[in-house]
Design a protein around this motif. Sequence first.
Motif, mmCIF file in Angstrom:
data_model
loop_
_atom_site.group_PDB
_atom_site.id
_atom_site.type_symbol
_atom_site.label_atom_id
_atom_site.label_comp_id
_atom_site.label_asym_id
_atom_site.label_seq_id
_atom_site.Cartn_x
_atom_site.Cartn_y
_atom_site.Cartn_z
ATOM 1 N N UNK A 1 0.787 -1.347 0.026
ATOM 2 C CA UNK A 1 -0.014 0.169 -0.230
ATOM 3 C C UNK A 1 0.870 1.155 -0.036
ATOM 4 N N UNK A 2 1.993 1.044 0.469
ATOM 5 C CA UNK A 2 2.917 2.177 0.295
ATOM 6 C C UNK A 2 3.306 2.890 -0.990
ATOM 7 N N UNK A 3 3.194 1.926 -1.924
ATOM 8 C CA UNK A 3 3.550 2.189 -3.181
ATOM 9 C C UNK A 3 2.307 3.076 -3.850
ATOM 10 N N UNK A 4 1.094 2.814 -3.308
ATOM 11 C CA UNK A 4 0.023 3.618 -3.716
ATOM 12 C C UNK A 4 0.268 5.153 -3.287
ATOM 13 N N UNK A 5 0.841 5.198 -2.055
ATOM 14 C CA UNK A 5 1.009 6.618 -1.763
ATOM 15 C C UNK A 5 1.971 7.475 -2.866
ATOM 16 N N UNK A 6 2.822 6.792 -3.691
ATOM 17 C CA UNK A 6 3.649 7.243 -4.735
ATOM 18 C C UNK A 6 2.975 7.647 -6.064
ATOM 19 N N UNK A 7 1.693 6.736 -6.097
ATOM 20 C CA UNK A 7 0.841 7.097 -7.390
ATOM 21 C C UNK A 7 0.375 8.314 -7.474
ATOM 22 N N UNK A 8 0.352 8.988 -6.049
ATOM 23 C CA UNK A 8 -0.406 10.321 -6.250
ATOM 24 C C UNK A 8 -1.883 10.245 -5.932
ATOM 25 N N UNK A 9 -2.390 9.270 -5.186
ATOM 26 C CA UNK A 9 -3.565 9.081 -5.070
ATOM 27 C C UNK A 9 -3.910 9.950 -3.686
#
Lengths: 295, 251
Positions: free
Chosen positions: A246-254
Amino acid sequence: MTYLLHIFILIGIYIILSLSLNLIAGYTGILSMAHAAFYGIGAYIAALMALNFNSPFILNLFLAVIGSSILGALVGIPSLRIKDDYFIIATFAFQIIIFNILNNLVSFTGGPMGLPGIPQPVIFGIKISSHFSFLVLTAILCAITYFICNKIVKSPFGRILKAIREDEVFTKSLGKNVSAYKVKIFMISSGLAAISGVMYATYITYIDPTSFTLMESIFIISIVIIGGAGNLKGSIVGAVVLVMLPEILRFVGLPNSIAANIRQMLYGGLLVVFMLWRPQGFIGEYSFNRNNENG
Amino acid sequence: MDNLLKIQNCNKHFNGIIALDDFSCEISKNEIVGLIGPNGAGKSTLFNVITGFISIDSGQITFNNHTITKKAPNKINKFGISRTFQGLRLIRQMTVLDNILLSFKKQPGEHLENVFFKNKKAKEIESENKRKALKLLKDTGIEDKANDLADDLSYGQQKLLSLLCCLASDAELLLLDEPIAGINPAMIEKILFIITELPKKGKSVILIEHNMDAVSQVCERVIFMDTGKKISEGTPEEVRNDPKVIEAYLE
């Protein structure tokens, strides 16, 4: 850098949780939905001790483990009478009861306001306050937990746990007191879960009941199943993957509000995918969906 | 001869179905007794009753002068009664060796405290058990399978393994539920040979079997039961020619 350390500490906390749950779910084959409750009990015991009595960290940790194992016996004992799906529902209930106690016993636990200002641990005169020192402490506790779990599963004691998972009737016929083993492993597992609770409480320095909900239990189970039930290394892999993902989601800019929901969907989706195509998880030795017609 | 197992007036009903009807029998030390009868006669129920998996409605069972009626299965095993199951139970996801190791009694390593403390003794006994287990496997010619999963064995080898588990438990009385049903003749011979050797090692056997030739070959005494009752008892020859037995089979 601090952010990375923070993630590593969280991974450490979840490794302890999933290792301990793996003992009952993966090795003994009893799926429990109450693991976050023990996590919470550990956190609250340590926090309340530290806040009210200013007692040393090691003592708090010890008491949290003991307290949580005693409650673990309370959940373990019904597991002797009810089985499989019904037991999952019973642990479900225990989880909800614990949450409600934490949430409603305002005078004692602070209720929904939680407990702020939990002192950071001091061990042998060394104050653990930086992220790095927390990471070291978490790593040490992870190593101890892994050592304990590994000893258990490699021993003749662990062999009986696996036998109970595979065929309870046969295990009984070999003269093993299945009930005693179940209660014992429940106590160990809940005691170990309390360690992560203590770490979490002293690391964040604030706890409230929402950290120890049913969703949290499901998350821990997901780690065990996706990492691999019945394999300790699987729990480590699972914790790393599921905390990082889920940390990756942070970098997608959501935006945060959407990311939180996507997280839940991600876990649910992953569970379904694994159950269908890889029920033993990444490196597991036991799959929950296997048909076993044991009495 | 010395009495080992004594079953007195046992009754068991399942919702109106009579599984055991005033059943009594005695088993002596060092003997092999065949238990025969049509399907549903109550043979497996009797095994489940003796080993504590089913509690009886009335009656008494004593083993070596200990009352074992209504004791838990794990306790009864500790008294020295070991069994195999009709449906063949093994821990299939464990190795052959581990299955046997699981069956040994009094293992200090199985106590939680010994996992962490004093485990020198536990380790010694574990490696001694391992030697014994490998010897059992070697004697029966499946030592090359020691590290295979029990699930990967052939059906006959699995039946042999479940018998080896009984041997490892060092029980005085072995209850074998159809140990040779559905397996190849060479394996039948091997298993029957192991069984016939048991009385010499101070063990008794109750054998449920439909294969009358095998029963005559290994048993000195046969008990025939039907609808939960003991119909006939004697040497295989006597029972085979008993008119009541013939009648029961013709019904």
